[in-house]
Write an enzyme that holds these catalytic residues in place. Structure first.
Site, PDB file in Angstrom:
ATOM      1  N   CYS A  45       0.831  -1.212   0.000  1.00  0.00           N
ATOM      2  CA  CYS A  45       0.000   0.000   0.000  1.00  0.00           C
ATOM      3  C   CYS A  45       0.865   1.262   0.000  1.00  0.00           C
ATOM      4  CB  CYS A  45      -0.925   0.015   1.205  1.00  0.00           C
ATOM      5  SG  CYS A  45      -1.994  -1.422   1.321  1.00  0.00           S
TER       6      CYS A  45
HETATM    7  C1  BEZ Z   1       0.550  -4.669   1.814  1.00  0.00           C
HETATM    8  O1  BEZ Z   1       0.063  -3.590   1.519  1.00  0.00           O
HETATM    9  O2  BEZ Z   1       1.741  -4.866   1.778  1.00  0.00           O
HETATM   10  C2  BEZ Z   1      -0.345  -5.819   2.172  1.00  0.00           C
HETATM   11  C3  BEZ Z   1      -1.518  -5.578   2.877  1.00  0.00           C
HETATM   12  C4  BEZ Z   1      -2.311  -6.666   3.218  1.00  0.00           C
HETATM   13  C5  BEZ Z   1      -1.961  -7.951   2.838  1.00  0.00           C
HETATM   14  C6  BEZ Z   1      -0.787  -8.170   2.104  1.00  0.00           C
HETATM   15  C7  BEZ Z   1       0.023  -7.085   1.782  1.00  0.00           C
END
Ligand code: BEZ
Length: 208
Positions: A45
């Site tokens: 994110c």
């Molecule tokens: C991420 O943004 O890295 C992420 C968020 C939730 C699950 C897997 C990755």
């Protein structure tokens, strides 16, 4: 509620990193890219929101505003914002909706229980100036999106709005377009430049 292409994007009022907004008023007559991410302080994110901030000028050229959402609080979004600027190289410059009560994410069907928990998946809605949903994409939590593709889709949607055309595979601006199947080749030659018939149903032309 599931949202289909051509539907009016549901309106909502919510708290964001830029203060409370009512979506349709905030968006006004712009295009919007409204996208959800699973959680603040997560790696994928952080890269996605950093890239979105860096694309601000590209979105502005296309009369487009970006807006993100997760189920975290506005305080968490604001604490995370410096990391987004540091990782992406551009300070956060678009609002992130706080949706701790899931009001907006349920309205937009952004929580998919089969994906593990009650956080939002990676949904994207491209919404036009008349508030119609023109594209939706859903990516799993583990896969970051391609924001170059989202900009390309904006270009393709805005090109197809200008004339009786469609865009072929992998089209980018400057390339030839496809004549709408609804148009005869003779009519196409009156409306578009350099019409070329490859098959009776596949005609290329210069973009209008
Ligand atoms: C991420 O943004 O890295 C992420 C968020 C939730 C699950 C897997 C990755």
């Amino acid at each position: 509620m599931s949202i289909r292409l051509g539907d009016t994007a549901p309106d909502f009022t919510a708290d964001t990193t830029d203060g409370p907004i009512t979506f349709h008023d905030w968006k006004a007559d712009s295009w919007a890219v409204f996208f959800s991410h699973p959680a603040d302080f997560t790696p994928v994110c952080t890269t996605e929101l950093g890239r979105t901030a860096a694309l601000k000028d590209e979105f502005a050229k296309r009369n487009t505003k970006a807006i993100a959402l997760s189920v975290d609080s506005v305080e968490d979004h604001k604490s995370w914002a410096p990391d987004i600027g540091e990782v992406g190289g551009t300070d956060l410059n678009f609002p992130i909706v706080a949706d701790p009560d899931h009001m907006v994410s349920e309205l937009y069907d952004m929580i998919h229980p089969g994906e593990g928990d009650t956080s939002t998946v990676r949904s994207v809605f491209v919404i036009d100036p008349a508030n119609k949903v023109r594209l939706s994409l859903t990516y799993p939590k583990s896969v970051g999106r391609n924001f170059t593709e989202i900009v390309r889709v904006l270009d393709a949607l805005q090109a197809t709005d200008k004339g009786p055309i469609a865009t072929p595979v992998d089209w980018t601006p400057g390339e030839r377009v496809i004549v709408s199947p609804a148009l005869s080749t003779d009519d196409a030659k009156e409306k578009l430049a350099n019409v070329e018939e490859i098959k009776p149903y596949l005609r290329y032309a210069d973009a209008p």
